[in-house]
Design a protein around this motif. Sequence first.
Motif, PDB file in Angstrom:
ATOM      1  N   ARG A  86      18.368 -32.259  18.924  1.00 57.02           N
ATOM      2  CA  ARG A  86      18.791 -31.495  17.753  1.00 57.02           C
ATOM      3  C   ARG A  86      19.226 -32.446  16.622  1.00 57.02           C
ATOM      4  NH1 ARG A  86      20.546 -26.366  16.596  1.00 57.02           N
ATOM      5  NH2 ARG A  86      18.740 -25.844  17.889  1.00 57.02           N
ATOM      6  N   PHE A  87      19.868 -33.545  16.977  1.00 56.87           N
ATOM      7  CA  PHE A  87      20.274 -34.516  15.956  1.00 56.87           C
ATOM      8  C   PHE A  87      19.060 -34.995  15.158  1.00 56.87           C
ATOM      9  CE2 PHE A  87      20.629 -38.912  14.599  1.00 56.87           C
ATOM     10  CZ  PHE A  87      21.811 -38.921  13.885  1.00 56.87           C
ATOM     11  N   PHE A  88      18.014 -35.411  15.842  1.00 60.87           N
ATOM     12  CA  PHE A  88      16.841 -35.927  15.137  1.00 60.87           C
ATOM     13  C   PHE A  88      16.062 -34.804  14.441  1.00 60.87           C
ATOM     14  CE2 PHE A  88      17.560 -39.654  17.880  1.00 60.87           C
ATOM     15  CZ  PHE A  88      17.525 -40.637  16.908  1.00 60.87           C
ATOM     16  N   ASP A  89      16.136 -33.579  14.988  1.00 63.51           N
ATOM     17  CA  ASP A  89      15.536 -32.438  14.285  1.00 63.51           C
ATOM     18  C   ASP A  89      16.215 -32.249  12.926  1.00 63.51           C
ATOM     19  OD1 ASP A  89      13.840 -31.928  16.399  1.00 63.51           O
ATOM     20  OD2 ASP A  89      15.027 -30.270  17.201  1.00 63.51           O
ATOM     21  N   LEU A  90      17.544 -32.249  12.933  1.00 55.62           N
ATOM     22  CA  LEU A  90      18.295 -32.073  11.699  1.00 55.62           C
ATOM     23  C   LEU A  90      18.068 -33.238  10.736  1.00 55.62           C
ATOM     24  CD1 LEU A  90      21.662 -30.705  13.135  1.00 55.62           C
ATOM     25  CD2 LEU A  90      20.139 -29.484  11.585  1.00 55.62           C
ATOM     26  N   TRP A  91      18.007 -34.432  11.281  1.00 55.53           N
ATOM     27  CA  TRP A  91      17.814 -35.601  10.426  1.00 55.53           C
ATOM     28  C   TRP A  91      16.460 -35.533   9.718  1.00 55.53           C
ATOM     29  CZ3 TRP A  91      21.553 -38.861   9.123  1.00 55.53           C
ATOM     30  CH2 TRP A  91      21.195 -39.988   8.365  1.00 55.53           C
ATOM     31  N   ALA A  92      15.414 -35.131  10.452  1.00 54.25           N
ATOM     32  CA  ALA A  92      14.085 -35.011   9.847  1.00 54.25           C
ATOM     33  C   ALA A  92      14.087 -33.943   8.757  1.00 54.25           C
ATOM     34  CB  ALA A  92      13.043 -34.681  10.913  1.00 54.25           C
ATOM     35  N   LEU A  93      14.727 -32.803   9.021  1.00 50.76           N
ATOM     36  CA  LEU A  93      14.801 -31.743   8.016  1.00 50.76           C
ATOM     37  C   LEU A  93      15.558 -32.205   6.774  1.00 50.76           C
ATOM     38  CD1 LEU A  93      15.504 -28.686  10.334  1.00 50.76           C
ATOM     39  CD2 LEU A  93      13.581 -28.858   8.733  1.00 50.76           C
ATOM     40  N   LYS A  94      16.685 -32.886   6.993  1.00 55.15           N
ATOM     41  CA  LYS A  94      17.461 -33.356   5.850  1.00 55.15           C
ATOM     42  C   LYS A  94      16.673 -34.362   5.020  1.00 55.15           C
ATOM     43  CE  LYS A  94      22.164 -32.524   7.535  1.00 55.15           C
ATOM     44  NZ  LYS A  94      22.751 -31.899   6.326  1.00 55.15           N
ATOM     45  N   GLU A  95      15.979 -35.265   5.674  1.00 50.75           N
ATOM     46  CA  GLU A  95      15.171 -36.252   4.952  1.00 50.75           C
ATOM     47  C   GLU A  95      14.065 -35.566   4.150  1.00 50.75           C
ATOM     48  OE1 GLU A  95      15.181 -39.467   4.451  1.00 50.75           O
ATOM     49  OE2 GLU A  95      16.778 -40.170   5.776  1.00 50.75           O
ATOM     50  N   SER A  96      13.419 -34.575   4.746  1.00 52.82           N
ATOM     51  CA  SER A  96      12.331 -33.896   4.041  1.00 52.82           C
ATOM     52  C   SER A  96      12.863 -33.147   2.818  1.00 52.82           C
ATOM     53  CB  SER A  96      11.582 -32.936   4.976  1.00 52.82           C
ATOM     54  OG  SER A  96      12.366 -31.796   5.309  1.00 52.82           O
ATOM     55  N   TYR A  97      14.072 -32.581   2.939  1.00 55.00           N
ATOM     56  CA  TYR A  97      14.640 -31.823   1.816  1.00 55.00           C
ATOM     57  C   TYR A  97      15.049 -32.751   0.671  1.00 55.00           C
ATOM     58  CZ  TYR A  97      17.738 -28.807  -0.877  1.00 55.00           C
ATOM     59  OH  TYR A  97      18.342 -28.114  -1.908  1.00 55.00           O
ATOM     60  N   ILE A  98      15.743 -33.845   0.979  1.00 53.91           N
ATOM     61  CA  ILE A  98      16.164 -34.723  -0.112  1.00 53.91           C
ATOM     62  C   ILE A  98      14.965 -35.424  -0.744  1.00 53.91           C
ATOM     63  CG2 ILE A  98      18.474 -35.056   0.846  1.00 53.91           C
ATOM     64  CD1 ILE A  98      17.648 -37.841   1.745  1.00 53.91           C
ATOM     65  N   LYS A  99      13.890 -35.609   0.027  1.00 52.61           N
ATOM     66  CA  LYS A  99      12.674 -36.175  -0.560  1.00 52.61           C
ATOM     67  C   LYS A  99      12.001 -35.155  -1.472  1.00 52.61           C
ATOM     68  CE  LYS A  99       9.984 -38.841   1.748  1.00 52.61           C
ATOM     69  NZ  LYS A  99       9.022 -39.283   2.765  1.00 52.61           N
ATOM     70  N   ALA A 100      12.031 -33.894  -1.081  1.00 53.46           N
ATOM     71  CA  ALA A 100      11.478 -32.847  -1.948  1.00 53.46           C
ATOM     72  C   ALA A 100      12.246 -32.776  -3.262  1.00 53.46           C
ATOM     73  CB  ALA A 100      11.516 -31.495  -1.240  1.00 53.46           C
ATOM     74  N   LYS A 101      13.558 -32.906  -3.189  1.00 51.15           N
ATOM     75  CA  LYS A 101      14.394 -32.851  -4.388  1.00 51.15           C
ATOM     76  C   LYS A 101      14.251 -34.105  -5.236  1.00 51.15           C
ATOM     77  CE  LYS A 101      16.797 -29.982  -5.274  1.00 51.15           C
ATOM     78  NZ  LYS A 101      16.542 -28.747  -6.072  1.00 51.15           N
ATOM     79  N   GLY A 102      13.790 -35.200  -4.623  1.00 47.85           N
ATOM     80  CA  GLY A 102      13.577 -36.434  -5.369  1.00 47.85           C
ATOM     81  C   GLY A 102      14.858 -37.140  -5.764  1.00 47.85           C
ATOM     82  N   LEU A 103      15.951 -36.865  -5.047  1.00 47.72           N
ATOM     83  CA  LEU A 103      17.237 -37.441  -5.408  1.00 47.72           C
ATOM     84  C   LEU A 103      17.729 -38.498  -4.434  1.00 47.72           C
ATOM     85  CD1 LEU A 103      19.082 -34.162  -6.486  1.00 47.72           C
ATOM     86  CD2 LEU A 103      18.040 -35.890  -7.959  1.00 47.72           C
ATOM     87  N   GLY A 104      17.013 -38.658  -3.303  1.00 52.29           N
ATOM     88  CA  GLY A 104      17.457 -39.626  -2.325  1.00 52.29           C
ATOM     89  C   GLY A 104      18.867 -39.314  -1.846  1.00 52.29           C
ATOM     90  N   LEU A 105      19.604 -40.373  -1.480  1.00 49.99           N
ATOM     91  CA  LEU A 105      20.958 -40.173  -0.973  1.00 49.99           C
ATOM     92  C   LEU A 105      21.970 -39.888  -2.076  1.00 49.99           C
ATOM     93  CD1 LEU A 105      21.079 -42.831   1.877  1.00 49.99           C
ATOM     94  CD2 LEU A 105      20.822 -40.350   2.072  1.00 49.99           C
ATOM     95  N   ALA A 106      21.494 -39.781  -3.334  1.00 48.52           N
ATOM     96  CA  ALA A 106      22.370 -39.294  -4.395  1.00 48.52           C
ATOM     97  C   ALA A 106      22.732 -37.830  -4.151  1.00 48.52           C
ATOM     98  CB  ALA A 106      21.699 -39.452  -5.753  1.00 48.52           C
ATOM     99  N   LEU A 107      21.904 -37.144  -3.347  1.00 45.08           N
ATOM    100  CA  LEU A 107      22.198 -35.775  -2.922  1.00 45.08           C
ATOM    101  C   LEU A 107      22.908 -35.854  -1.575  1.00 45.08           C
ATOM    102  CD1 LEU A 107      21.815 -32.704  -3.303  1.00 45.08           C
ATOM    103  CD2 LEU A 107      19.651 -32.915  -2.084  1.00 45.08           C
ATOM    104  N   SER A 108      24.154 -35.458  -1.537  1.00 46.57           N
ATOM    105  CA  SER A 108      24.935 -35.550  -0.311  1.00 46.57           C
ATOM    106  C   SER A 108      24.294 -34.750   0.814  1.00 46.57           C
ATOM    107  CB  SER A 108      26.361 -35.030  -0.555  1.00 46.57           C
ATOM    108  OG  SER A 108      27.053 -34.882   0.670  1.00 46.57           O
TER     109      SER A 108
END
Length: 291
Positions: free
Chosen positions: A177-199
Amino acid sequence: MSPISSLSPSPEVTLYFCPLNTEAMSPDDTKLVRSWLPEDELAKVSRYVQADARDKALMVRGYLRGILSLTRSGDVTLSPGEWQFEYGEKGKPDLITAQALSSGLRFNISHSGDWLVVAVYQGQSGLSGGGRAFIELGVDIERNRDSTNIYPILNHYFTQSETDALLSLPESCQRQRFFDLWALKESYIKAKGLGLALSLKSFYFDFTRATKQKIEVKKLNGPAVECVLLDGIELYLVQEGEGDKCAADTWCLFLGRLCEEYRFAVSASYIGTFNLKACQLTLTEMLACLK
């Protein structure tokens, strides 16, 4: 059957899973792919000190350009060397506006270990920016790492809801579940184009209504394989603290397993419906299709 998308009346997102096997790239392949790249991209590839990392960087750029050329979109037929890219404030790559509008294509890429995934949105061409229903696209592929101590990371990057849901699972399922969530979070912040500037704690995912599907991964040579795919994952945006949230209903989220070791996630902001397809493509196969 060719895995390359043909023009469809319905918008599509196609996931291209590409092995990063540098030993399969011949000197002629290297020379050809290098001929597609402008000076700035060649310079970026050359910055890698290790030869294997340099070759992988070259393969990633070659795959992207080749796949874009093989994806049919109206009357737009550009060679791999003709695609031009621009970059957002945080480095997200995109086609230059003229090519994005004329082709109707959007893309995002991710690579981890031995695999690259290229997500290509194929919609209507010739529309103005405001006329495109597809807004944002992000994709991530993650390799499961047994050495990662996941528990200290939870408080830093996951919301309390996500942490509680993860810890409520049997211990044997928590790492997955940890890596599932991590993959989802990475895909979302990449879609937003903000990188880790998006908490990573400014949004969270809820699996309560997720349903298990299967997606067929086609191959150019050989039978297709089926991958497990979760659909119906819900995204919530946290405004100020965990109690103040709102559902992000315009986002479509998918989580899948390419194999036991690799998982992938897709985040797409979209108004309407689209088809999700997948295929596996080697560099040799792609170059043969381009001839």
